[in-house]
Each structure stands twice: as C-alpha cells, then as structure tokens.
Design a protein around this motif. Sequence first.
Motif, short mmCIF file in Angstrom:
data_model
loop_
_atom_site.label_atom_id
_atom_site.label_comp_id
_atom_site.label_asym_id
_atom_site.label_seq_id
_atom_site.Cartn_x
_atom_site.Cartn_y
_atom_site.Cartn_z
N PRO A 1 0.80 -1.22 0.00
CA PRO A 1 0.00 0.00 0.00
C PRO A 1 0.83 1.27 0.00
O PRO A 1 0.46 2.27 -0.61
CB PRO A 1 -0.83 -0.13 1.29
CG PRO A 1 -0.95 -1.60 1.49
CD PRO A 1 0.37 -2.16 1.05
N ALA B 1 0.88 4.71 -2.53
CA ALA B 1 0.80 6.08 -2.04
C ALA B 1 1.89 6.95 -2.65
O ALA B 1 1.68 8.13 -2.95
CB ALA B 1 0.93 6.08 -0.51
N TYR C 1 -5.14 -7.90 -1.83
CA TYR C 1 -6.51 -7.82 -1.34
C TYR C 1 -7.33 -9.06 -1.69
O TYR C 1 -8.16 -9.50 -0.89
CB TYR C 1 -7.19 -6.56 -1.90
CG TYR C 1 -6.67 -5.27 -1.32
CD1 TYR C 1 -6.28 -5.18 0.02
CD2 TYR C 1 -6.56 -4.12 -2.10
CE1 TYR C 1 -5.80 -4.00 0.56
CE2 TYR C 1 -6.10 -2.92 -1.57
CZ TYR C 1 -5.71 -2.87 -0.24
OH TYR C 1 -5.24 -1.69 0.29
N ARG D 1 -11.88 -3.76 -1.65
CA ARG D 1 -10.66 -3.01 -1.97
C ARG D 1 -10.00 -3.56 -3.24
O ARG D 1 -9.42 -2.80 -4.02
CB ARG D 1 -9.68 -3.05 -0.80
CG ARG D 1 -10.18 -2.28 0.41
CD ARG D 1 -9.04 -1.97 1.35
NE ARG D 1 -9.48 -1.17 2.49
CZ ARG D 1 -8.68 -0.42 3.21
NH1 ARG D 1 -7.39 -0.34 2.93
NH2 ARG D 1 -9.14 0.27 4.24
N GLN E 1 -8.91 -1.61 -6.99
CA GLN E 1 -7.59 -1.61 -7.60
C GLN E 1 -7.54 -2.35 -8.93
O GLN E 1 -6.50 -2.36 -9.58
CB GLN E 1 -6.57 -2.24 -6.63
CG GLN E 1 -6.42 -1.51 -5.31
CD GLN E 1 -6.06 -0.04 -5.47
OE1 GLN E 1 -5.38 0.33 -6.42
NE2 GLN E 1 -6.53 0.80 -4.56
N ARG F 1 -5.64 -8.24 7.42
CA ARG F 1 -6.69 -7.25 7.21
C ARG F 1 -6.68 -6.21 8.33
O ARG F 1 -6.81 -5.00 8.07
CB ARG F 1 -8.07 -7.94 7.15
CG ARG F 1 -8.29 -8.76 5.90
CD ARG F 1 -9.75 -9.14 5.72
NE ARG F 1 -10.24 -10.00 6.79
CZ ARG F 1 -10.28 -11.33 6.73
NH1 ARG F 1 -9.82 -11.96 5.66
NH2 ARG F 1 -10.78 -12.03 7.73
N ILE G 1 -3.79 -3.82 7.84
CA ILE G 1 -4.04 -2.86 6.77
C ILE G 1 -5.00 -1.77 7.23
O ILE G 1 -4.82 -0.58 6.93
CB ILE G 1 -4.58 -3.58 5.53
CG1 ILE G 1 -3.45 -4.37 4.86
CG2 ILE G 1 -5.18 -2.60 4.53
CD1 ILE G 1 -3.90 -5.25 3.72
N LEU G 2 -6.03 -2.17 7.95
CA LEU G 2 -6.99 -1.17 8.45
C LEU G 2 -6.32 -0.22 9.43
O LEU G 2 -6.62 0.98 9.45
CB LEU G 2 -8.18 -1.87 9.10
CG LEU G 2 -9.09 -2.64 8.12
CD1 LEU G 2 -10.15 -3.42 8.88
CD2 LEU G 2 -9.74 -1.69 7.13
N SER H 1 -4.36 2.18 7.35
CA SER H 1 -5.25 3.12 6.67
C SER H 1 -5.72 4.21 7.61
O SER H 1 -5.85 5.37 7.22
CB SER H 1 -6.47 2.37 6.10
OG SER H 1 -6.05 1.39 5.16
N SER H 2 -5.98 3.85 8.86
CA SER H 2 -6.49 4.85 9.82
C SER H 2 -5.40 5.82 10.25
O SER H 2 -5.69 6.92 10.71
CB SER H 2 -7.03 4.13 11.06
OG SER H 2 -5.99 3.47 11.77
N ASP I 1 -3.18 7.02 8.08
CA ASP I 1 -2.85 7.93 6.95
C ASP I 1 -3.57 9.26 7.07
O ASP I 1 -4.65 9.35 7.60
CB ASP I 1 -3.24 7.25 5.62
CG ASP I 1 -2.32 6.08 5.33
OD1 ASP I 1 -1.23 5.99 5.94
OD2 ASP I 1 -2.71 5.22 4.50
#
Length: 220
Positions: free
Chosen positions: A7, A11, A27, A35, A39, A210, A213-214, A217-218, A220
């Motif tokens: 990921p 970015a 994913y 997700r 992509q 998972r 990754i979450l 993501s939180s 970012d």
Amino acid sequence: MPILVVPGALAIAPGYEHARNGLFDLYTTIGMLDRAAEQATDRGQRAYVAALNREALPPEPGETIYDGYAAQLTGDLATAHRIYKALVGQWGVAGEEPMPQWASVYVAAMIPVFEEAGDPLAETLMAKLADYVEQLGDGEWAVSAHLAAASLAALQGDDDAAVAHLSGYAATGYGGRLNVERDEVFASLHDRADFHEVIARLEADDAEDRAAILRLSSED
C-alpha cells in the motif's frame, strides 16, 4: 508481513500499475474484495472479484489468467479452456524446458479444465508439474511451491499428501484462504476435518493482515 509494504508503494506512485496489481493480489488473497475491486486494472481482474463474490461477470471475456479463473469459478469451462489453452501457448510451459516456479500454481489450476475438455494438454501439464515438484528437494520451499505440491497431490488422488502440503503452505503465514477454499483442485478435501483446520489457520492469518491494513489506513 512484507506484503503490507505494497500500500505504501501506491501512495508514493498512484499511477504505478505494478503497485496496483500488487495491491489487487494482496486484497484478493486476504479476502478484502471491495478493496480489490477498487484496484482492478482490467476486465479480467474485475471479473475475478465478481466470481469470488458470486456475482455476475462483466461481458466479453478477455484473455488473461484472471478471465480464465473467473470463467472456471462460475462454471464456464469452455471459456476457461479457450483462455488457458492460449496462455499455455503464450507461456511456452508445455514444451521441453522445465516448468518455471511462477507458472506452477497457474498450471495446477488449469489441469482440471483440460481434463474436463478431454484435452491431451492435461496429461502433458500434469507430467510437467510432477517434474517441477520432484526437483524441489528437501530445502526451504517458496510459498508457491507448497501450493503446487498440494495441487499435484490432490490431482493424483493423494488427499493425505495434499493436506500435508497445504499445512506447509499455511505454516508460511502467507494466508490465502480463498486461494485454497475456492480452488477446484482441492474439492475432494472439503469433507476432511484436517483440511478445515488448514482453512481456519489461513483465515486467521488473513484476518491479521486485514487488521494491520486497516490500522495503516487509519493512520494515513
């Protein structure tokens, strides 16, 4: 979990197709299909996600491995056979050269389709896959090698060996419940308790990835 580096690559370079393909593979492997759909870069990838979700496929099948997977998953074996036969020719994996590692799992998934079609490529590719697995030896195997060996054992009717190799695959920590659970090659294992133990271990690894990754993501 080195796959979680991907990921960050996207970015840095949002338009970098290899990064998007890497994310797509990540994913789909760990079951984040929403997700994965975001992509997807072509019709084949979109069709594969739809097939995993048991949804209708987009029209006009293409010629990629994902188009073939989608057709196979949804029971359109004629389309899968056409796509796989073209890919085998493009890749040159039915010739005299040893089967490369990258092709082993793809070929294993194709063999039931060739068998169903009565295509002699099934026998040729089975022999090539057996040669590949035989040369793996006793050293440390790549993740895909465990899956190739498990596929070969299942195709040969040796369910005990197939589960043993799947256990080795699960032990790598790579995850990939859907890769195993939805693979037609392993259909004969679905009534075995030890197979479901493997599936549970794969799902636990997928869930860990998972969650990681979450968390990323939180942040970012």
